[in-house]
Design a protein around this motif. Structure first.
Motif, PDB file in Angstrom:
ATOM      1  N   LEU A 103     -39.037 -36.455 -58.362  1.00 15.20           N
ATOM      2  CA  LEU A 103     -38.575 -37.568 -59.188  1.00 15.20           C
ATOM      3  C   LEU A 103     -39.715 -38.459 -59.659  1.00 15.20           C
ATOM      4  O   LEU A 103     -39.579 -39.170 -60.659  1.00 15.20           O
ATOM      5  CB  LEU A 103     -37.549 -38.403 -58.405  1.00 15.20           C
ATOM      6  N   VAL A 104     -40.821 -38.474 -58.929  1.00 15.68           N
ATOM      7  CA  VAL A 104     -42.016 -39.212 -59.336  1.00 15.68           C
ATOM      8  C   VAL A 104     -43.232 -38.346 -59.023  1.00 15.68           C
ATOM      9  O   VAL A 104     -43.144 -37.374 -58.256  1.00 15.68           O
ATOM     10  CB  VAL A 104     -42.160 -40.580 -58.612  1.00 15.68           C
ATOM     11  N   THR A 105     -44.358 -38.709 -59.611  1.00 14.16           N
ATOM     12  CA  THR A 105     -45.641 -38.104 -59.248  1.00 14.16           C
ATOM     13  C   THR A 105     -46.464 -39.182 -58.561  1.00 14.16           C
ATOM     14  O   THR A 105     -46.852 -40.179 -59.183  1.00 14.16           O
ATOM     15  CB  THR A 105     -46.392 -37.594 -60.491  1.00 14.16           C
ATOM     16  N   LEU A 106     -46.670 -39.015 -57.268  1.00 12.65           N
ATOM     17  CA  LEU A 106     -47.368 -40.011 -56.453  1.00 12.65           C
ATOM     18  C   LEU A 106     -48.864 -39.706 -56.430  1.00 12.65           C
ATOM     19  O   LEU A 106     -49.269 -38.595 -56.060  1.00 12.65           O
ATOM     20  CB  LEU A 106     -46.807 -40.009 -55.032  1.00 12.65           C
ATOM     21  N   LEU A 107     -49.677 -40.687 -56.798  1.00 12.49           N
ATOM     22  CA  LEU A 107     -51.132 -40.510 -56.852  1.00 12.49           C
ATOM     23  C   LEU A 107     -51.835 -41.486 -55.920  1.00 12.49           C
ATOM     24  O   LEU A 107     -51.494 -42.673 -55.891  1.00 12.49           O
ATOM     25  CB  LEU A 107     -51.652 -40.736 -58.273  1.00 12.49           C
ATOM     26  N   SER A 108     -52.804 -40.985 -55.172  1.00 13.56           N
ATOM     27  CA  SER A 108     -53.656 -41.835 -54.337  1.00 13.56           C
ATOM     28  C   SER A 108     -54.941 -41.081 -54.040  1.00 13.56           C
ATOM     29  O   SER A 108     -54.985 -39.848 -54.094  1.00 13.56           O
ATOM     30  CB  SER A 108     -52.953 -42.239 -53.034  1.00 13.56           C
ATOM     31  N   GLY A 109     -55.995 -41.825 -53.718  1.00  8.98           N
ATOM     32  CA  GLY A 109     -57.293 -41.215 -53.477  1.00  8.98           C
ATOM     33  C   GLY A 109     -57.625 -41.111 -51.998  1.00  8.98           C
ATOM     34  O   GLY A 109     -57.018 -41.774 -51.157  1.00  8.98           O
ATOM     35  N   ASP A 110     -58.608 -40.265 -51.696  1.00  6.02           N
ATOM     36  CA  ASP A 110     -59.143 -40.135 -50.349  1.00  6.02           C
ATOM     37  C   ASP A 110     -60.430 -40.946 -50.279  1.00  6.02           C
ATOM     38  O   ASP A 110     -61.424 -40.613 -50.932  1.00  6.02           O
ATOM     39  CB  ASP A 110     -59.405 -38.657 -50.033  1.00  6.02           C
ATOM     40  N   LEU A 111     -60.425 -42.003 -49.465  1.00  6.41           N
ATOM     41  CA  LEU A 111     -61.566 -42.914 -49.399  1.00  6.41           C
ATOM     42  C   LEU A 111     -62.267 -42.848 -48.047  1.00  6.41           C
ATOM     43  O   LEU A 111     -62.850 -43.832 -47.591  1.00  6.41           O
ATOM     44  CB  LEU A 111     -61.097 -44.347 -49.680  1.00  6.41           C
ATOM     45  N   THR A 112     -62.243 -41.696 -47.426  1.00  8.16           N
ATOM     46  CA  THR A 112     -62.856 -41.548 -46.102  1.00  8.16           C
ATOM     47  C   THR A 112     -64.352 -41.296 -46.175  1.00  8.16           C
ATOM     48  O   THR A 112     -65.032 -41.325 -45.151  1.00  8.16           O
ATOM     49  CB  THR A 112     -62.178 -40.407 -45.324  1.00  8.16           C
ATOM     50  N   THR A 113     -64.888 -41.024 -47.368  1.00  8.55           N
ATOM     51  CA  THR A 113     -66.317 -40.786 -47.509  1.00  8.55           C
ATOM     52  C   THR A 113     -66.902 -41.778 -48.513  1.00  8.55           C
ATOM     53  O   THR A 113     -66.186 -42.595 -49.098  1.00  8.55           O
ATOM     54  CB  THR A 113     -66.594 -39.357 -47.995  1.00  8.55           C
ATOM     55  N   ASP A 114     -68.211 -41.701 -48.730  1.00  7.69           N
ATOM     56  CA  ASP A 114     -68.885 -42.633 -49.630  1.00  7.69           C
ATOM     57  C   ASP A 114     -68.462 -42.457 -51.082  1.00  7.69           C
ATOM     58  O   ASP A 114     -68.614 -43.366 -51.896  1.00  7.69           O
ATOM     59  CB  ASP A 114     -70.406 -42.471 -49.523  1.00  7.69           C
ATOM     60  N   ARG A 115     -67.968 -41.281 -51.427  1.00  7.34           N
ATOM     61  CA  ARG A 115     -67.448 -41.041 -52.771  1.00  7.34           C
ATOM     62  C   ARG A 115     -65.976 -40.706 -52.676  1.00  7.34           C
ATOM     63  O   ARG A 115     -65.592 -39.790 -51.942  1.00  7.34           O
ATOM     64  CB  ARG A 115     -68.202 -39.898 -53.454  1.00  7.34           C
ATOM     65  N   ALA A 116     -65.144 -41.461 -53.368  1.00  7.95           N
ATOM     66  CA  ALA A 116     -63.711 -41.205 -53.327  1.00  7.95           C
ATOM     67  C   ALA A 116     -63.411 -39.803 -53.836  1.00  7.95           C
ATOM     68  O   ALA A 116     -64.070 -39.300 -54.748  1.00  7.95           O
ATOM     69  CB  ALA A 116     -62.974 -42.236 -54.166  1.00  7.95           C
ATOM     70  N   SER A 117     -62.412 -39.193 -53.242  1.00 10.62           N
ATOM     71  CA  SER A 117     -62.004 -37.847 -53.640  1.00 10.62           C
ATOM     72  C   SER A 117     -60.603 -37.910 -54.237  1.00 10.62           C
ATOM     73  O   SER A 117     -59.692 -38.500 -53.638  1.00 10.62           O
ATOM     74  CB  SER A 117     -62.023 -36.918 -52.425  1.00 10.62           C
ATOM     75  N   PHE A 118     -60.448 -37.316 -55.425  1.00 11.62           N
ATOM     76  CA  PHE A 118     -59.146 -37.284 -56.092  1.00 11.62           C
ATOM     77  C   PHE A 118     -58.759 -35.827 -56.313  1.00 11.62           C
ATOM     78  O   PHE A 118     -59.364 -35.128 -57.136  1.00 11.62           O
ATOM     79  CB  PHE A 118     -59.206 -38.021 -57.432  1.00 11.62           C
ATOM     80  N   PRO A 160     -67.021 -48.913 -56.208  1.00 10.82           N
ATOM     81  CA  PRO A 160     -68.090 -47.977 -56.589  1.00 10.82           C
ATOM     82  C   PRO A 160     -67.786 -46.541 -56.197  1.00 10.82           C
ATOM     83  O   PRO A 160     -68.072 -45.607 -56.969  1.00 10.82           O
ATOM     84  CB  PRO A 160     -69.316 -48.516 -55.835  1.00 10.82           C
ATOM     85  N   ALA A 161     -67.176 -46.336 -55.019  1.00 12.77           N
ATOM     86  CA  ALA A 161     -66.803 -44.988 -54.595  1.00 12.77           C
ATOM     87  C   ALA A 161     -65.706 -44.421 -55.482  1.00 12.77           C
ATOM     88  O   ALA A 161     -65.688 -43.221 -55.792  1.00 12.77           O
ATOM     89  CB  ALA A 161     -66.346 -45.002 -53.133  1.00 12.77           C
ATOM     90  N   VAL A 162     -64.775 -45.282 -55.912  1.00 14.31           N
ATOM     91  CA  VAL A 162     -63.709 -44.852 -56.822  1.00 14.31           C
ATOM     92  C   VAL A 162     -64.306 -44.427 -58.163  1.00 14.31           C
ATOM     93  O   VAL A 162     -63.924 -43.383 -58.721  1.00 14.31           O
ATOM     94  CB  VAL A 162     -62.685 -45.992 -57.006  1.00 14.31           C
ATOM     95  N   THR A 163     -65.216 -45.210 -58.668  1.00 13.86           N
ATOM     96  CA  THR A 163     -65.874 -44.885 -59.934  1.00 13.86           C
ATOM     97  C   THR A 163     -66.589 -43.537 -59.842  1.00 13.86           C
ATOM     98  O   THR A 163     -66.468 -42.681 -60.744  1.00 13.86           O
ATOM     99  CB  THR A 163     -66.877 -45.987 -60.313  1.00 13.86           C
ATOM    100  N   ASP A 164     -67.326 -43.325 -58.745  1.00 14.95           N
ATOM    101  CA  ASP A 164     -68.029 -42.048 -58.553  1.00 14.95           C
ATOM    102  C   ASP A 164     -67.054 -40.888 -58.463  1.00 14.95           C
ATOM    103  O   ASP A 164     -67.301 -39.796 -58.993  1.00 14.95           O
ATOM    104  CB  ASP A 164     -68.886 -42.106 -57.287  1.00 14.95           C
ATOM    105  N   GLY A 165     -65.917 -41.120 -57.795  1.00 10.95           N
ATOM    106  CA  GLY A 165     -64.932 -40.056 -57.640  1.00 10.95           C
ATOM    107  C   GLY A 165     -64.291 -39.657 -58.952  1.00 10.95           C
ATOM    108  O   GLY A 165     -64.074 -38.463 -59.218  1.00 10.95           O
ATOM    109  N   ILE A 166     -63.982 -40.635 -59.798  1.00  8.86           N
ATOM    110  CA  ILE A 166     -63.410 -40.341 -61.120  1.00  8.86           C
ATOM    111  C   ILE A 166     -64.433 -39.592 -61.970  1.00  8.86           C
ATOM    112  O   ILE A 166     -64.100 -38.611 -62.653  1.00  8.86           O
ATOM    113  CB  ILE A 166     -62.967 -41.647 -61.801  1.00  8.86           C
ATOM    114  N   GLN A 167     -65.682 -40.052 -61.925  1.00  6.61           N
ATOM    115  CA  GLN A 167     -66.726 -39.389 -62.701  1.00  6.61           C
ATOM    116  C   GLN A 167     -66.907 -37.949 -62.264  1.00  6.61           C
ATOM    117  O   GLN A 167     -67.090 -37.045 -63.097  1.00  6.61           O
ATOM    118  CB  GLN A 167     -68.047 -40.147 -62.536  1.00  6.61           C
ATOM    119  N   ALA A 168     -66.829 -37.683 -60.959  1.00  6.98           N
ATOM    120  CA  ALA A 168     -66.997 -36.329 -60.435  1.00  6.98           C
ATOM    121  C   ALA A 168     -65.914 -35.390 -60.958  1.00  6.98           C
ATOM    122  O   ALA A 168     -66.184 -34.233 -61.313  1.00  6.98           O
ATOM    123  CB  ALA A 168     -66.984 -36.359 -58.908  1.00  6.98           C
TER     124      ALA A 168
END
Length: 458
Positions: A103-118, A160-168
């Motif tokens: 019914l929805v698409t749930l989005l969240s990132g993994d912030l356990t490292t220096d660069r967020a993972s999506f 900053p980690a979120v920005t790096d993760g999106i760029q990756a």
């Protein structure tokens, strides 16, 4: 592509304990979805607080499922602080449940490292989890939506980690035409007094990478920079929010024209009535004047209720919520100051759904005691007396009227410190007595007040 962006729906919220307010939140959400269809939106963006609580009632969940089953477009959500607990995460939240049902698409990132993972979303099998991003495609256009869960005080550190993760992701996958981030935080340059989480400068690097930041968390509409947009909650959920008459709603973001237009949401009207209690020595006189002022306010209240955003689905009048703001100097004692009677008058005369009184009155005795203190020193922001200032004035008055008036400030300070020893530090009577003896010796080395030592010792 067109995207409809709303936030802070708070389904299940019963303001003032009223079941009608829960209905209001649901109706505002349904009206938003209806308007999104009229705008020919391709997807719905909800960056946090779809629900008001992590422990929603079964009927709230069922009603939400029924609503979402009728939505003929993607509903993309990210978690807010009301949707899940940061410190004690559950194995399955209600947002994850809705995701698993498709019914929805749930989005969240993994912030356990220096660069967020999506992680990519598997749209063919939503039970695998929503992932960190989802690609939307229409007429050859690729829009990539990332989701970031509520991070509270950690968000500025994490950006900053979120920005790096999106760029990756964008470097690894096909470059999107448009990049969007759903997130639940506030920006302090726009709403410095509303619990914002990040400084304006913290968005700089992210703005270079993202075309549209769909924000939630702050219930007042605002924009920050060129890409960050917060629509405000669909409903007003307290008195302060009720005063933001044109700052609740949703955005329609057009990726082709790169424009975001804000639209007001349908909701229940909020009205503030001010009444000055000064000068009345009997409640009967106060009540008579109050009834006249309520009658005089009826035209303005009805003008507010006639605004299209406040009318119900058939165009009819919705009963308003009233904030009764009492102010001035109160001469009556609390036993005769019948606020409940005043609220009853409002609800009968103005056909209000509910009246919430807020007391900003000053007691005459307190006002005289506080004397020439500035109001912002004598009273707290919510209108209550600043007890520290009151206590200081009491101690100064007592010291000045005593035989120790030659050392008024020092004696007042001693009384204040004595109060803290007893009430905050839980010092014994022996320790308090020793403190007082020492202070007497310091202030009155000639022996004045020595007889008090004997009284304290007893």
């Amino acid at each position: 592509m067109r995207l409809a962006h709303a936030a802070d729906i708070h389904l299940g919220h019963r303001q003032y304990g009223l079941s009608q307010r829960e209905v209001d939140a649901r109706l505002s959400f349904q009206k938003f979805l209806s308007q999104a269809r009229k705008h020919d939106a391709d997807a719905i963006l909800i960056p946090g607080d779809l629900f008001d609580s992590r422990d929603i009632r079964p009927e709230t969940l069922q009603q939400t499922e029924n609503i979402l089953e009728d939505v003929q477009m993607s509903v993309i959500v990210s978690p807010g602080n009301h949707d899940e607990n940061m410190s004690r995460r559950r194995s399955l939240t209600w947002l994850q449940y809705l995701n698993n049902r498709g019914l929805v698409t749930l989005l969240s990132g993994d912030l356990t490292t220096d660069r967020a993972s999506f992680a990519p979303t598997d749209t063919d099998d939503p039970r695998k989890g929503g992932g960190g991003y989802v690609d939307l495609k229409r007429d050859g256009e690729l829009v990539r939506c990332f989701g970031l869960q509520y991070r509270g005080a950690y968000i500025e550190r994490d950006l900053p980690a979120v920005t790096d993760g999106i760029q990756a992701v964008n470097d690894t996958e096909v470059e999107p035409d448009v990049t969007i981030l759903l997130a639940h935080f506030g920006v302090d340059d726009a709403v410095p007094d509303l619990g914002a989480n990040i400084s304006r400068s913290a968005l700089t690097d992210l703005e270079d990478l993202v075309d549209y930041i769909a924000l939630g968390h702050i219930h007042k509409q605002y924009e920050s920079g060129t890409v960050a947009h917060n629509p405000g909650s669909l409903e007003a959920f307290n008195i302060k929010e009720g005063r933001w008459s044109d700052e609740h709603g949703y955005y329609i973001y057009d990726t082709q024209t790169e424009t975001a237009d804000h639209h007001l949401s349908k909701r229940r009207p909020y009205v503030t009535l001010n009444f000055d209690v000064s000068g009345f020595r009997t409640f009967e006189d106060l009540r008579a004047e109050f009834e006249d002022e309520v009658a005089n306010a009826r035209t303005d209240v009805e003008d507010t209720c006639r605004r299209s955003i406040y009318r119900d689905g058939t165009g009819g009048r919705r009963r308003p919520l009233i904030n009764l703001r009492l102010e001035g100097t109160l001469l009556l004692d609390h036993a005769t100051f019948d606020v409940e009677t005043l609220t009853d008058i409002i609800e009968e005369e103005l056909d209000a759904l509910y009246t919430q009184p807020t007391n900003h009155t000053e007691r005459k005795a307190v006002q005289e005691l506080l004397g020439d203190l500035e109001r912002n020193e004598a009273f707290n922001p919510d209108g209550t007396v600043n007890t520290d200032a009151l206590q200081d004035r009491v101690f100064t008055t007592l010291a000045g009227e005593s035989r120790y008036s030659g050392e008024t400030d020092a004696v007042a300070d001693t009384l204040d410190r004595t109060e803290k020893l007893v009430n905050k530090n839980n010092q014994s009577t022996v320790e308090v007595a020793e403190f007082l003896r020492e202070r007497r010796r310091e202030l009155f080395p000639d022996g004045q007040g020595a007889e008090d030592d004997e009284e304290v010792a007893e």
